[in-house]
Structures are given as structure tokens and as C-alpha cells.
Design an enzyme around this catalytic site. Structure first.
Site, PDB file in Angstrom:
ATOM      1  N   LEU A 125     -12.887 -22.322  31.885  1.00 50.15           N
ATOM      2  CA  LEU A 125     -14.286 -21.887  31.989  1.00 50.15           C
ATOM      3  C   LEU A 125     -15.134 -23.133  32.201  1.00 50.15           C
ATOM      4  O   LEU A 125     -15.004 -24.108  31.466  1.00 50.15           O
ATOM      5  CB  LEU A 125     -14.711 -21.177  30.696  1.00 50.15           C
ATOM      6  CG  LEU A 125     -16.213 -20.906  30.527  1.00 50.15           C
ATOM      7  CD1 LEU A 125     -16.699 -19.870  31.542  1.00 50.15           C
ATOM      8  CD2 LEU A 125     -16.518 -20.411  29.116  1.00 50.15           C
ATOM      9  N   GLU A 126     -15.995 -23.067  33.226  1.00 52.99           N
ATOM     10  CA  GLU A 126     -16.975 -24.137  33.396  1.00 52.99           C
ATOM     11  C   GLU A 126     -18.278 -23.676  32.765  1.00 52.99           C
ATOM     12  O   GLU A 126     -18.784 -22.602  33.100  1.00 52.99           O
ATOM     13  CB  GLU A 126     -17.230 -24.406  34.882  1.00 52.99           C
ATOM     14  CG  GLU A 126     -16.116 -25.145  35.594  1.00 52.99           C
ATOM     15  CD  GLU A 126     -16.471 -25.441  37.060  1.00 52.99           C
ATOM     16  OE1 GLU A 126     -16.434 -26.604  37.449  1.00 52.99           O
ATOM     17  OE2 GLU A 126     -16.779 -24.497  37.811  1.00 52.99           O
ATOM     18  N   VAL A 127     -18.819 -24.486  31.860  1.00 56.99           N
ATOM     19  CA  VAL A 127     -20.129 -24.194  31.286  1.00 56.99           C
ATOM     20  C   VAL A 127     -21.120 -25.170  31.908  1.00 56.99           C
ATOM     21  O   VAL A 127     -20.877 -26.377  31.932  1.00 56.99           O
ATOM     22  CB  VAL A 127     -20.092 -24.325  29.753  1.00 56.99           C
ATOM     23  CG1 VAL A 127     -21.494 -24.443  29.172  1.00 56.99           C
ATOM     24  CG2 VAL A 127     -19.385 -23.115  29.144  1.00 56.99           C
ATOM     25  N   HIS A 130     -19.159 -20.221  34.364  1.00 55.63           N
ATOM     26  CA  HIS A 130     -18.408 -19.905  35.581  1.00 55.63           C
ATOM     27  C   HIS A 130     -16.959 -19.580  35.217  1.00 55.63           C
ATOM     28  O   HIS A 130     -16.176 -20.458  34.880  1.00 55.63           O
ATOM     29  CB  HIS A 130     -18.490 -21.090  36.554  1.00 55.63           C
ATOM     30  CG  HIS A 130     -17.752 -20.859  37.828  1.00 55.63           C
ATOM     31  ND1 HIS A 130     -17.167 -21.851  38.564  1.00 55.63           N
ATOM     32  CD2 HIS A 130     -17.502 -19.708  38.506  1.00 55.63           C
ATOM     33  CE1 HIS A 130     -16.586 -21.335  39.635  1.00 55.63           C
ATOM     34  NE2 HIS A 130     -16.764 -20.032  39.613  1.00 55.63           N
TER      35      HIS A 130
END
Ligand code: 3HC
Length: 710
Positions: A463-465, A452
Site C-alpha cells: 500500500l502506498e500512503v 493507493h
């Protein structure tokens, strides 16, 4: 400990600083003591005519004072003493009876740069790894080893304040142009150039430096009246930028001013006094924590035991969807990770537009001289595209950035799996759809993951993983490492609606909608939250994100979490009136020639409310803030984030939660979980059950626990 070694090269003592067992050189108490003794020895040694200081680390000169020791400081007096000790060493270098030259390659920051400023001659390497700067204000302190005194004397008050107040670093060429270094040479001849400089000074005496700039510089930098103008302007800018929340920049101006107007000794005294005061503030403690959190995240691959996994790096990226997000992801990946990026969209005009969008990110860097022409050409050549999946067979990672619709995403996943090697990862850039449901139809679910990104991708640091239940550890590690190569700070979060960032943002945005619906003035809402420390207020943010997007996310989240997240009808009414926010020039605010103007007064009649001008800002702040804090506590306890550290970094980097407050979970700790729960109960009594404190927060308060152990 022997951090320093000395070689005598025909009367020039070359002192190599290489702190044993550490990746970077830093100025610890022991290092300063050893350096102090070394200075005495070199001063007295008849065989030494001059000194060159150089680093033994491959790409680091000195990273500054040891930040870890700050957390052990117990009083302002202790912190001031630390600064004074550093100043004394720097003074001894400045007054050293023999030429003292410094050779700099790699990061030369904080106390390291201050020590360099005390040297008689500075030679730097022209490597992109070389950067000179005073990042102290980013840690809530000021340069405490004489930096507020020597830098303005060297480069003028304007250039010095520019660097100190923003806590920024300059690359080698700019640092040289500004006069921060005397010579700039390739790394291969750095040492010998510095030795030659020392010999030259031994022969010809102290160097003379010409003042840079014309008559204006002479007036503004070198006359008391001119400088008064500079201080006043700087203060005004700092107040505007920080809203008075960050004391360090204002204190830095004070230290610079004292030194230039009342002399070096008075300036140094003021500098160490202010250093002591600042080091004790909560702002500084929070900012130091953020430094350690981001540093730790640079090495955290998101799963335990990652180092033991065999994971090949991503070398080729393919994008499905060359729209705004897709293009920006591709451009950022090419720029920072230097990978091939293949873009696919429905037709060639769309692909062409995407490639142009990705290129714009490179163009911008070229224009700002962050990229040199040959490098730029090389990076541009990494971009390609097609209206079909040709080229996808080469990809290690495919990121999908198509329309937010489960069926569309599933279809794309099936197509991509047919067109790629069976080792390729499929990452979806969704903000609302559970990764598990996209992966449900996958032939290789262990290689499906969420990535994301936040818009604008090239600027937003987070950044969201998001692994789903069936994602393999290898896939997580590959995605996290690639995200980091793209220049992002990466947090691994749970696969529940909204993930982390949107989960905590949504109740806050909903509350803003409810406030507007009650007639609370738009500008009052936004001003309240920018005064709290957010970069923009929630209503402005709605306009920026797009009201259509906001309404869609709100609907999904309401569906997922029920009544607690029921939005007002404000967005639906606005949308029914054709208002989408900034993108179509009509939102809660007015837009003239693409620029945001004041709040649009017609919104109130559209929503059938009269502006409630007398609403207290404190009420607005409490409602908005506590909506977010409650959700953050709840999601944290549900395990959406792995650690409070990830949660706070996500909030700061993802939505601009005020860094000086340390993040929402840190805020709960600072206020006290029991007090937060009480306030939530009080708010629930007035405004309804959406404010009811989560059971886990209440339990935490009852147990007297905090998110961060003391
Ligand atoms: N103090 C303590 N530890 C430091 C440090 C410092 N100044 N600088 C780096 N480190 C540590 C990191 O925490 C990390 O530790 P770990 O391996 O145990 O996790 C290790 O050194 C390597 O750091 P990075 O992973 O960040 O390495 P990079 O190569 O990515 O970056 C850097 C190197 C650019 C030097 C970066 O570490 C950095 O920006 N450091 C901080 C610089 C800074 O803020 N200096 C000012 C200090 S305050 C000061 O000098 C006050 C004075 O005026 C009195």
C-alpha cells in the site's frame, strides 16, 4: 546471560526459554552455548527423569536462528561451522538419554522448529498464533540445524519438500494432521500436557508413530524408486517456479536426497556444506535485507515522532464506490482489520454487487479453511451498504474509489465532508491524480490523504500512503496503521504524479510499447523479463491492467514529465481496434475461454510491423530495465521515497521486481552507479534522449556514492 530457567516438577525438568530483552526467542551463539551446558547438566542430574522445553514469551516459541548474525559471516566455512554447531546441539537432544518433550505455542520457525524436530515428543497449542515452519529458503538459505534430515524422516519426503521448498509455515491443526506434532491441546493445558507426556515416556518407553498414508505414500516416501520420482518432480517444479534464480530450493532437495539415500550423517554433512555456500550468495544477502526492511516497516508509522502523537485507531470504514476496487478494499479491511465497512454507490444494485464482491474474499477464506464458520458469520455482519451516505457519520475513515476524474473526486470529497464527523479522514484511492489537487477544495485538508491500493487488493501486499503538503502527521499515522492492520506493507511516498510505483513502472511499460511498435515479438519481450525474474512480462502486464487504463496513465505521466515519457502509439492503435486486454478477451495476447493463449499474431499487422525475430534478448532486457532504473534513481533523488529501503520494497511488493536482486536501487548499487550511467548514455546514443541518465545519478556516480552505504 541466562536465557533458560529450570523448574523440577516431580522429576521432570521444565526448561523455560526466555531470551532477555528480546521480543522473540532466537538461537544466537550464546543461547546455543548456554543450552549446550544445560543439556550436560540435565543429562547428569540424577533428580531429572525427563525434560520439557517450553517458551517464556507470550506468543513466540523460537523464531529460528538469529538472522542478524548472518550478515556478519565472512566465509562459507564460517557459515558451515555455524550450521554444524546447531546440528550438534540438535543431535544431542535427539540422543538425549531421558525423554525430551517440547511444548510449542506461537511461532516455531527455522532453527526453532528444527530443534523441536530433534525432541522425542511434540505437543503444540491449537492457537492461531502457533505456526510451524521452515522459512529458510525465503532468506536464500536452507534449514541448517538438521531440518532437511529430520522432517522428511518424520512426515515423508513429499510433505517435507512441500514445506521446505516453499519456505512456508503451517498452522497448528494442519501441522498436527501432517504429523509434525504428536499432540494438539489448548494453550491453557500445554505445559501440563507436555509434562504428562514426558512422564508417560519415562514409564512406557519411547513412543511409536504410525506411518501416515496408504500404499502410494509407502511407495513414494519409503522406497528409493518412489523417492527418485519425487525428487525429479520437485526439481522440475522448482526450476519452473524460480527460473533457476534461487539456488536454495535446489540445494534443499540435494540435502534431503543425500540424507535419505546415503544416511543421516552424510545428509547432515551435506546440509551444513550447502548452508555455508548459500549464506555467502548475493541472493541470500538481498533476501535477508528484505526481511529486515519489511520488519522495520511493520513499526514505521511514516512520520518522525509518531509514537508521541495522540492517534485513535480506525474502527469504522466507509467506502464511496463499490466497484471492483472498492469492494476488494472493503472485503480485505473486514477480513484483516475486522472493522465495520459501509459501502455507498449510486444505486442499490451497484451496492449489492459491491457487498457480494467483498464477501467473496471472505467466502474464499472460509473455503480454504482459513476462517472458521462463526468467525466468517461475524465478519460478514460487518458489511453493509446504501445508495446514500447514511451510516457515514459513524466512519473514522472514508476511502474513495470512484472514477479517476478530478472533478468527480472533488465532488465526492465535498459530499463526504458534509456527511461525516469532523475527525474523519478522507483517503482517495487514486493512481494518477495528485492528492494536493483533490484536497484543494477541502474544508479539512489536513485530513485528506492518498491510499493507493494495488489490484487484486486481497493478494497484493503493498500500500502506498500519500500525504499532500497539507496533510497532518496524525492523519498519516492513522492511515499507515490502518493499512498495516489490513495486512499491507505500507510505504509513505511523495505526492508527485505516479507516486513511486507507477512512476518507475511507467517508463518500463512505455519502452515495452515502443519495442512492440518496432516489431520486437511480444513473447520475446515477456520471456526476457520473466527470465530476468519478474513474475510476468510487461506486455502481459499491459493486458492484465487493461490497455485503456494503461493508455490513460501513460497520458497523465507524459503530461506531467514531458518528452522523456512520451508513449508510442501502440496502445492507442490497439484501443482503436477495440482491444482492451484480458477484460474483453482481446489484447496483445489471445484469450480462449477466459484463458490466456499465445501472442495474437494479428497485432503485428495492426501496428504495421514485421516481427523482428532476431532481436537479441540482451538488448530488450537492457532497454526495459534501464528505463526503470533511471527513473527510480531520479525519483529517489527527488525525494519521492523516504529511504532506498522503501523504494526497493515498493518495487518488489508492488510490481514484482525480482526479490533476489534486492530491488531497483539495490540493482543500481550492485551494478555500480557509474556503470549504470554509462550504459544509459550508450542507450541514449542509440535510442534517444529518453535514456539520458538523470543529472542526480551522474552526480552520484561522480561522487562514488551508492544508495546503500556499504
Ligand atoms: N533473527 C533475528 N531477529 C529476529 C528473528 C530472527 N530469526 N525473528 C524475529 N526477529 C526480530 C525482528 O527483526 C524484530 O526485531 P526489532 O524489534 O528489533 O525490529 C523482532 O524480532 C520482532 O519481530 P517482528 O516484528 O517480525 O514480530 P512479529 O510478531 O510480527 O513476527 C515472527 C514474529 C513470525 C517470528 C517473525 O519475526 C518472523 O517471521 N521471523 C523470522 C523467522 C525466520 O525466518 N526464521 C528462520 C531463521 S533462519 C534459521 O533458522 C536458519 C537455521 O536453519 C540455521
Amino acid at each position: 546471560m541466562t536465557a533458560f530457567s529450570v523448574e523440577n516438577e516431580n522429576g521432570i525438568a521444565v526448561v523455560t526459554f526466555d531470551l532477555p530483552g528480546e521480543p522473540v526467542n532466537k538461537l544466537t551463539g550464546d543461547v546455543m552455548d548456554e543450552f549446550g551446558s544445560l543439556l550436560s547438566r540435565l543429562g547428569e542430574d540424577g533428580m531429572v527423569r525427563g525434560v520439557v522445553l517450553i517458551s517464556g514469551k507470550p506468543d513466540n516459541f523460537i523464531a529460528g536462528a538469529d538472522i542478524e548474525q548472518f550478515s556478519r559471516l565472512r566465509s562459507a566455512a564460517e557459515a558451515s561451522a555455524l550450521s554444524r554447531e546447531g546440528q550438534e546441539i540438535a543431535d544431542r537432544v535427539a540422543g538425549f538419554p531421558k525423554p525430551f518433550v517440547v511444548a510449542i505455542h506461537g511461532a516455531c520457525l527455522g532453527g526453532g522448529f528444527e530443534l523441536a524436530l530433534a525432541c522425542h515428543w511434540r505437543v503444540i497449542s491449537d492457537s492461531p498464533k502457533t505456526q510451524l515452519g521452515l522459512p529458510e529458503v525465503q532468506l536464500g538459505i536452507l534449514p541448517g540445524v538438521g531440518g532437511t534430515q529430520r522432517l522428511p524422516r518424520l512426515v515423508g519426503v513429499r510433505a517435507a519438500l512441500d514445506m521446505i521448498l516453499a519456505g512456508k509455515s503451517e498452522r497448528a491443526d494442519k501441522a498436527y494432521r501432517l504429523g509434525m506434532a504428536d499432540e494438539i491441546v489448548p494453550e491453557s493445558i500445554l505445559r501440563q500436557t507436555a509434562i504428562a507426556a514426558a512422564e508417560r515416556i519415562v514409564r512406557n518407553g519411547p513412543p511409536r508413530r504410525a506411518h501416515k498414508g496408504g500404499a502410494q505414500a509407502l511407495f513414494l516416501d519409503r522406497t528409493p524408486i518412489g523417492r527418485r520420482i519425487v525428487y525429479a518432480q520437485a526439481e522440475k517444479q522448482v526450476r519452473e517456479r524460480t527460473g533457476g534464480h534461487y539456488p536454495a530450493p535446489l540445494a534443499s532437495i540435494e540435502a534431503v536426497k543425500t540424507g535419505l539415500e546415503r544416511g543421516l550423517n552424510a545428509g547432515l554433512k551435506e546440509e551444513s556444506r550447502l548452508f555455508g555456500e548459500l549464506a555467502m550468495t548475493d541472493v541470500s544477502r538481498n533476501l535477508v535485507q528484505i526481511f529486515f526492511a519489511t520488519t522495520a516497516l511493520k513499526k514505521d508509522d511514516g512520520v518522525p515522532g509518531a509514537a508521541a502523537l495522540k492517534v485513535s485507531p480506525v474502527r469504522r470504514l466507509a467506502m464511496v464506490g463499490a466497484g471492483f476496487m472498492g469492494a476488494a478494499i472493503a472485503g480485505t479491511a473486514v477480513l484483516n482489520a475486522e472493522v465495520e465497512a459501509r459501502l455507498k454507490d449510486a444505486d442499490l444494485p451497484k451496492v449489492g454487487k459491491g457487498i457480494r464482491g467483498a464477501r467473496r474474499i471472505l467466502d474464499d477464506r472460509l473455503k480454504r479453511r482459513r476462517l472458521k464458520q462463526p468467525k466468517y458469520e461475524q465478519l460478514v455482519a460487518l458489511l453493509s451498504g446504501a445508495a446514500d451516505y447514511s451510516g457515514f457519520l459513524r466512519a473514522d475513515l472514508v476511502i474513495e474509489a470512484v472514477f479517476e476524474d478530478l472533478d468527480v473526486k472533488r465532488r465526492v470529497l465535498a459530499e463526504v465532508e458534509r456527511e461525516t464527523r469532523d475527525t474523519a479522514i478522507f483517503a482517495t484511492n487514486t493512481s494518477t491524480i495528485p492528492i494536493g489537487s483533490i484536497a484543494a477544495g477541502s474544508a479539512r485538508p489536513e485530513q485528506v490523504i492518498g491510499m493507493h491500493f494495488f489490484s487484486p487488493v486481497e493478494k497484493m501486499p503493498l500500500l502506498e500512503v500519500i500525504p499532500h503538503a497539507g496533510t497532518s502527521a496524525e492523519t498519516v499515522v492513522r492511515a499507515v496503521r490502518f493499512g498495516r492492520k489490513m495486512g499491507k506493507t505500507v510505504i509513505v511516498v511523495g505526492d508527485s504524479p505516479g507516486f513511486w510505483v507507477n512512476r518507475i513502472l511507467l517508463p518500463y511499460m512505455n519502452e515495452a510499447g515502443i519495442l512492440v511498435r518496432e516489431g520486437v515479438p511480444i513473447d520475446l519481450i515477456d520471456r526476457t523479463m520473466t527470465e530476468y525474474g519478474f513474475p510476468v512480462g510487461p506486455v502481459t502486464l499491459l493486458d492484465e491492467v487493461g490497455l485503456d487504463v494503461g493508455a490513460k496513465v501513460a497520458k497523465v505521466m507524459h503530461g506531467a514529465y514531458g518528452d522523456r515519457l512520451e508513449p508510442s502509439d501502440a496502445l492507442e492503435r490497439m484501443l482503436a481496434d477495440g482491444r482492451q486486454g484480458r477484460k474483453n478477451g482481446r489484447g496483445f495476447y489471445e484469450y480462449r475461454d477466459g484463458k490466456k493463449a499465445g501472442p495474437d499474431a494479428s497485432v503485428y499487422s495492426l501496428l504495421g510491423v514485421t516481427p523482428q525475430e532476431n532481436t537479441p534478448a540482451a538488448t530488450v532486457e537492457r532497454r526495459l530495465l534501464y528505463a526503470m532504473l533511471n527513473e527510480a534513481a531520479m525519483a529517489a533523488h527527488e525525494g519521492v521515497i523516504r529511504t532506498p529501503r522503501d523504494g526497493d520494497i515498493g518495487a518488489i511488493f508492488g510490481i514484482g521486481y525480482p526479490a533476489f536482486r534486492g530491488g531497483p536501487l539495490r540493482t543500481i548499487d550492485t551494478l555500480g552507479p557509474a556503470r549504470v550511467a554509462d550504459t544509459l548514455r550508450e542507450l541514449a546514443g542509440i535510442y534517444g534522449h529518453r535514456f539520458r541518465p538523470s543529472a542526480s545519478l551522474v552526480a552520484m556516480a561522480d561522487r562514488g556514492e551508492k544508495f546503500y552505504p556499504e
